[in-house]
Design a protein around this motif. Sequence first.
Motif, PDB file in Angstrom:
ATOM      1  N   VAL A  96       0.851  -1.230   0.020  1.00 45.35           N
ATOM      2  CA  VAL A  96       0.054   0.013  -0.027  1.00 45.35           C
ATOM      3  C   VAL A  96       0.817   1.216   0.009  1.00 45.35           C
ATOM      4  O   VAL A  96       0.745   2.235  -0.778  1.00 45.35           O
ATOM      5  CB  VAL A  96      -1.173  -0.069   1.329  1.00 45.35           C
ATOM      6  CG1 VAL A  96      -1.566   1.363   1.181  1.00 45.35           C
ATOM      7  CG2 VAL A  96      -1.802  -1.241   1.205  1.00 45.35           C
ATOM      8  N   GLY A 100       1.068   3.437  -3.248  1.00 49.98           N
ATOM      9  CA  GLY A 100       0.375   4.679  -3.036  1.00 49.98           C
ATOM     10  C   GLY A 100       1.452   6.013  -3.047  1.00 49.98           C
ATOM     11  O   GLY A 100       0.934   6.920  -3.903  1.00 49.98           O
ATOM     12  N   THR A 103       1.770   5.800  -7.246  1.00 45.65           N
ATOM     13  CA  THR A 103       0.668   6.603  -7.916  1.00 45.65           C
ATOM     14  C   THR A 103       0.883   8.104  -7.669  1.00 45.65           C
ATOM     15  O   THR A 103       0.252   9.047  -8.694  1.00 45.65           O
ATOM     16  CB  THR A 103      -0.551   6.049  -7.504  1.00 45.65           C
ATOM     17  OG1 THR A 103      -0.432   6.220  -6.383  1.00 45.65           O
ATOM     18  CG2 THR A 103      -0.757   4.646  -7.782  1.00 45.65           C
ATOM     19  N   SER A 113      -6.984   3.467 -11.704  1.00 41.36           N
ATOM     20  CA  SER A 113      -6.390   3.129 -10.177  1.00 41.36           C
ATOM     21  C   SER A 113      -6.376   1.706  -9.892  1.00 41.36           C
ATOM     22  O   SER A 113      -7.043   1.019 -10.419  1.00 41.36           O
ATOM     23  CB  SER A 113      -7.495   4.173  -9.262  1.00 41.36           C
ATOM     24  OG  SER A 113      -8.794   3.503  -9.345  1.00 41.36           O
ATOM     25  N   TRP A 116      -4.949   0.107  -3.992  1.00 41.40           N
ATOM     26  CA  TRP A 116      -3.818   0.769  -3.009  1.00 41.40           C
ATOM     27  C   TRP A 116      -3.537   2.091  -3.789  1.00 41.40           C
ATOM     28  O   TRP A 116      -2.773   2.740  -3.200  1.00 41.40           O
ATOM     29  CB  TRP A 116      -2.729  -0.191  -3.079  1.00 41.40           C
ATOM     30  CG  TRP A 116      -2.899  -1.503  -2.250  1.00 41.40           C
ATOM     31  CD1 TRP A 116      -3.936  -1.817  -1.461  1.00 41.40           C
ATOM     32  CD2 TRP A 116      -2.082  -2.667  -2.319  1.00 41.40           C
ATOM     33  NE1 TRP A 116      -3.963  -3.151  -1.055  1.00 41.40           N
ATOM     34  CE2 TRP A 116      -2.813  -3.641  -1.538  1.00 41.40           C
ATOM     35  CE3 TRP A 116      -0.745  -2.804  -2.840  1.00 41.40           C
ATOM     36  CZ2 TRP A 116      -2.287  -4.900  -1.141  1.00 41.40           C
ATOM     37  CZ3 TRP A 116      -0.333  -4.308  -2.801  1.00 41.40           C
ATOM     38  CH2 TRP A 116      -1.062  -5.245  -1.836  1.00 41.40           C
ATOM     39  N   SER A 117      -3.979   2.579  -4.873  1.00 41.66           N
ATOM     40  CA  SER A 117      -3.838   3.685  -5.314  1.00 41.66           C
ATOM     41  C   SER A 117      -4.058   4.877  -4.415  1.00 41.66           C
ATOM     42  O   SER A 117      -5.060   4.815  -3.297  1.00 41.66           O
ATOM     43  CB  SER A 117      -4.479   4.102  -6.568  1.00 41.66           C
ATOM     44  OG  SER A 117      -4.183   3.319  -7.560  1.00 41.66           O
ATOM     45  N   ASP A 118      -3.032   5.919  -4.468  1.00 43.09           N
ATOM     46  CA  ASP A 118      -3.378   7.003  -3.409  1.00 43.09           C
ATOM     47  C   ASP A 118      -3.712   6.440  -2.069  1.00 43.09           C
ATOM     48  O   ASP A 118      -4.262   7.187  -1.116  1.00 43.09           O
ATOM     49  CB  ASP A 118      -4.335   7.882  -3.926  1.00 43.09           C
ATOM     50  CG  ASP A 118      -4.031   8.505  -5.205  1.00 43.09           C
ATOM     51  OD1 ASP A 118      -3.001   8.810  -5.790  1.00 43.09           O
ATOM     52  OD2 ASP A 118      -5.071   8.668  -6.082  1.00 43.09           O
ATOM     53  N   PHE A 119      -2.670   5.357  -1.620  1.00 40.72           N
ATOM     54  CA  PHE A 119      -2.811   4.966  -0.345  1.00 40.72           C
ATOM     55  C   PHE A 119      -4.225   4.525   0.222  1.00 40.72           C
ATOM     56  O   PHE A 119      -4.611   4.306   1.373  1.00 40.72           O
ATOM     57  CB  PHE A 119      -2.450   5.976   0.886  1.00 40.72           C
ATOM     58  CG  PHE A 119      -1.043   6.480   0.488  1.00 40.72           C
ATOM     59  CD1 PHE A 119       0.111   5.958   0.761  1.00 40.72           C
ATOM     60  CD2 PHE A 119      -0.743   7.787   0.050  1.00 40.72           C
ATOM     61  CE1 PHE A 119       1.390   6.053   0.490  1.00 40.72           C
ATOM     62  CE2 PHE A 119       0.509   7.904  -0.063  1.00 40.72           C
ATOM     63  CZ  PHE A 119       1.607   7.418   0.008  1.00 40.72           C
ATOM     64  N   GLY A 120      -5.067   4.105  -1.012  1.00 44.20           N
ATOM     65  CA  GLY A 120      -6.479   3.662  -0.705  1.00 44.20           C
ATOM     66  C   GLY A 120      -7.477   4.547  -0.595  1.00 44.20           C
ATOM     67  O   GLY A 120      -8.549   4.440   0.172  1.00 44.20           O
ATOM     68  N   MET A 121      -7.168   5.927  -0.969  1.00 43.39           N
ATOM     69  CA  MET A 121      -8.006   6.866  -0.911  1.00 43.39           C
ATOM     70  C   MET A 121      -9.330   6.759  -1.395  1.00 43.39           C
ATOM     71  O   MET A 121     -10.498   6.864  -0.963  1.00 43.39           O
ATOM     72  CB  MET A 121      -7.453   8.168  -1.584  1.00 43.39           C
ATOM     73  CG  MET A 121      -8.450   9.386  -1.343  1.00 43.39           C
ATOM     74  SD  MET A 121      -7.572  10.885  -1.807  1.00 43.39           S
ATOM     75  CE  MET A 121      -7.132  10.857  -3.598  1.00 43.39           C
ATOM     76  N   PHE A 125      -9.343   4.942   2.662  1.00 45.61           N
ATOM     77  CA  PHE A 125      -8.009   4.947   3.382  1.00 45.61           C
ATOM     78  C   PHE A 125      -8.157   3.518   4.266  1.00 45.61           C
ATOM     79  O   PHE A 125      -7.067   3.274   4.929  1.00 45.61           O
ATOM     80  CB  PHE A 125      -7.500   6.022   4.071  1.00 45.61           C
ATOM     81  CG  PHE A 125      -7.053   7.259   3.403  1.00 45.61           C
ATOM     82  CD1 PHE A 125      -6.141   7.344   2.475  1.00 45.61           C
ATOM     83  CD2 PHE A 125      -8.076   8.221   3.376  1.00 45.61           C
ATOM     84  CE1 PHE A 125      -5.800   8.335   1.750  1.00 45.61           C
ATOM     85  CE2 PHE A 125      -7.757   9.492   2.543  1.00 45.61           C
ATOM     86  CZ  PHE A 125      -6.720   9.423   1.700  1.00 45.61           C
ATOM     87  N   VAL A 128      -4.954   1.268   3.826  1.00 40.71           N
ATOM     88  CA  VAL A 128      -3.859   1.509   4.749  1.00 40.71           C
ATOM     89  C   VAL A 128      -4.157   1.320   6.271  1.00 40.71           C
ATOM     90  O   VAL A 128      -2.936   1.192   6.982  1.00 40.71           O
ATOM     91  CB  VAL A 128      -3.118   2.891   4.494  1.00 40.71           C
ATOM     92  CG1 VAL A 128      -3.835   3.985   5.223  1.00 40.71           C
ATOM     93  CG2 VAL A 128      -1.628   2.888   4.694  1.00 40.71           C
TER      94      VAL A 128
END
Length: 146
Positions: A96, A100, A103, A113, A116-121, A125, A128
């Motif tokens: 992650v 993250g 990305t 995406s 786990w992109s953008d820390f799972g945004m 989230f 993470v």
Amino acid sequence: MSDTDRPEVAEAPKPSFELGTGPGRVLVWFYGVFTVAAASRTIVEMVRGFDRAPLAYTLSAVAALVYGFITYSLVRGGEKARRAALACCAAELIGVLVVGAWTLAEPAAFPDSTVWSDFGMGYLFIPVILPVTGMIWLRRARTVAA
């Protein structure tokens, strides 16, 4: 003869700590939901056009496998399963964090995406937070079972 001198008392096994009980049940639920979500997403994305974003779709498939293994380990229980789930949670957290950061640093590498992109945004989230919570629970489970 005291209780400790009797063979049936001395050889009685310790009760095993069930990983999927108490707060572990919530982890099993979350990991189960994320297994289905990541696997479903991966299947749909790959059928609709794997060539559009093969890296993203492959990473989503890896996430689904990791989530599935952790779910299985939590349900199975036992010390070996606890250690395996702990290692997978650590690998998941590393994944992650790496994906993250990747990305955010190189968005062109991910035309679509991943889980786990953008820390799972895209998943609030939770990707993470989940491995951290899982590692805390699995470490606690070791101390309770010991």
